[in-house]
Design an enzyme around this catalytic site. Sequence first.
Site, PDB file in Angstrom:
ATOM      1  N   SER A   1      -6.178  -9.864   6.843  1.00 49.89           N
ATOM      2  CA  SER A   1      -5.542 -10.118   8.147  1.00 49.89           C
ATOM      3  C   SER A   1      -4.850 -11.475   8.226  1.00 49.89           C
ATOM      4  O   SER A   1      -4.901 -12.147   9.257  1.00 49.89           O
ATOM      5  CB  SER A   1      -6.570  -9.960   9.276  1.00 49.89           C
TER       6      SER A   1
ATOM      7  N   GLY B   1      -7.164  -5.395   7.144  1.00 50.60           N
ATOM      8  CA  GLY B   1      -6.531  -4.457   8.061  1.00 50.60           C
ATOM      9  C   GLY B   1      -7.245  -4.323   9.393  1.00 50.60           C
ATOM     10  O   GLY B   1      -6.969  -3.405  10.166  1.00 50.60           O
TER      11      GLY B   1
ATOM     12  N   LYS C   1       0.852  -1.203   0.000  1.00 49.01           N
ATOM     13  CA  LYS C   1       0.000   0.000   0.000  1.00 49.01           C
ATOM     14  C   LYS C   1       0.892   1.260   0.000  1.00 49.01           C
ATOM     15  O   LYS C   1       1.966   1.230  -0.606  1.00 49.01           O
ATOM     16  CB  LYS C   1      -0.957  -0.036   1.189  1.00 49.01           C
TER      17      LYS C   1
HETATM   18  C1  PEP Z   1      -5.003  -6.130   1.752  1.00 51.90           C
HETATM   19  O1  PEP Z   1      -4.924  -4.920   1.849  1.00 51.90           O
HETATM   20  O2  PEP Z   1      -5.138  -6.647   0.630  1.00 51.90           O
HETATM   21  C2  PEP Z   1      -4.955  -6.927   2.970  1.00 51.90           C
HETATM   22  C3  PEP Z   1      -5.308  -8.171   2.893  1.00 51.90           C
HETATM   23  O3  PEP Z   1      -4.545  -6.282   4.117  1.00 51.90           O
HETATM   24  P1  PEP Z   1      -4.301  -6.951   5.549  1.00 51.90           P
HETATM   25  O4  PEP Z   1      -3.489  -8.194   5.338  1.00 51.90           O
HETATM   26  O5  PEP Z   1      -3.569  -5.909   6.331  1.00 51.90           O
HETATM   27  O6  PEP Z   1      -5.649  -7.274   6.107  1.00 51.90           O
END
Ligand code: PEP
Length: 238
Positions: A201, A169, A11
């Site tokens: 996550s 997230g 990101k």
């Molecule tokens: C994502 O942004 O694609 C994602 C899965 O984030 P996280 O692993 O932090 O949940």
Amino acid sequence: MLRKLIAGNWKMHGEQAWTIKPAGFDGMFKAADRSHLDVLICPPFPYVREMFAASASRNILTGGQDCHALEKGAHTGEVSAEMLADCGASYVIVGHSERRAAGDTDADVHVKAMAAKRAGITPIICVGESLAQRESGDANNIVGAQLAGSVPECLTDYVIAYEPVWAIGTGKVASVDDIKDMHVHIRGIAGDTIRILYGGSVKPGNAAEILSTENVDGALIGGASLNMADFAAIAKAA
Ligand code: PEP
């Protein structure tokens, strides 16, 4: 069985110095020991070229986080799939829920996936339901409709990332049964040759269970991909 793909989405995190991170990853999980899987890092646009230079010799792939539908033009702030390919990217994420929240529709995702094909790179097409949609029992229909609208029929080389929006997230993870059911549903639509990633996550502590679930061909990882020890632990679980 399809070859697993472990993809990190940084990101809007990082700095130029982070391009040494693939070396750290390689130290923890040697290329020779992970010949059975693909590892991909998608850094912010300005770091793609340098990330590719630092990663390719370590058998770590580089990708973009989004692209514009067109090859070039008066589109301030945008980046084309061709530019990503020119900088060494072999994948591009399209339709991430954060891009969808910023306005990307299924039709936008469709043309971005076509742009990736045109540029010769593989789109990772993200789909996923909101919490309200899951709670109302609509998750399968929503994801089915997103796939119908986002995946061009002529596309044969692509990856699907199933990312329940409420799990991104947040530390909340879909249950293994829910992941299994949704991946069976997606498999029925996409067929046997398309890799289906789970995202939301994923951490070292839950990766083994998620990655051993039927029809889960890898993971798209946000937060945990910023830490190479965590990212390597997740990749080892695959
Ligand atoms: C994502 O942004 O694609 C994602 C899965 O984030 P996280 O692993 O932090 O949940």
